[in-house]
Write a protein that holds these residues in place. Sequence first.
Motif: not given
Ligand code: N2P
Length: 369
Positions: A37-40, A84-86, A242-247, A312-314
Amino acid sequence: MVCALAAALALAACGKQGAEGGEARPGGGGTVNVYNWSDYIADGTVPGFEREHGVRVNYGVFDSNEVLEAKLLAGNSGFDVVVPSLQFLGRQIQAGVFQPLDTSRLKNHAGLDPELMKRIAVQDPGNQYGVPYLWGTTGIGYNVDKLTAAFGSTEIANSWDLLFKPENIRKMKDCGVMLLDTPSEVVPIALNYLGEDPNSTDPAVIEKGARLLQSIRPYVQTFHSSQYIDALANGNACLVLGWSGDILQARDRAAEAGNGVNVAYSIPREGTALFVDMLAIPKDAKNLDGAYAFIDYLMKPEVAAANTNAVAFPNPVPGSLPMVEEEIRNDPTIYPPDEVKARLFTLAIVPPEVDRLYTRLWTELKTGR
Ligand code: N2P
């Protein structure tokens, strides 16, 4: 652009990417092809791995499970590691896309959170095919000052009423509303808000979710799954699903820019989706040694901590917690407390006929039909 060019010429690996479009191409030999994923990921992770293992990483990015899935199902993707997501991994396992993991080649596997692994095993039986990378929630990102100007306070952001009641969302229209471009998360969130089973496979129930989304469609400016980070940060969007860490990255980018834009993230009280993104190795991967080494490297506590600190994603490595910045570790929007977790739902594997319905409804929604 620069990264795509570099990848095409096989000159250099690209690190963290801010936008979609970077392409990972087969490199062979000492190159591992990673599609994430981007920004990940933290800026230092890929170079750190390359230094430690003497393997080059060809790193491409995407911002949609649907895009990744199309490449995987077409075969010969050229990727050694994908994320991929689960719930997508679950059906891709059923489609025979991945090879089972030999966990004896992953010495950090024992450090994964056993509770999370149990949850994952519902869709990846026996935890055979995937290793969790990062997880998070899907919620509301907003511009604090614009929201306060429209509603007198930010209280309303604690409820999906902000997004799903036309009389509320319309007040944010002029400063820019963006929604994730993914039916497989947005439709279940709409159903959950309506008090329905978010994972319902009943077409009549799913249509209800679609009708709710149609009712707010006039106020949505853009459907996109990565551009909202910069849009929130520079003030071009004021309300985002949107997704937590992205925000939270948007909040940090605005603070770094010193542009006076205040961004915040909320997990609405009606509950939302909890996602887990999974590292897996396609059946036709060419560089197995590189793939295992890369996955194992991401599970090192110090590497997992650096990634969490950057995006900022766990992460699923409890041993990393002492190295996770206190501000992140103690942020209830990043690591939700148990009472919030109780309101989070897991997305189920979507059967093909439901997937087709999602796709049709989504196209109608976006094109305004
Ligand atoms: C990354 C967002 C990944 C979370 N920018 C979505 N699965």
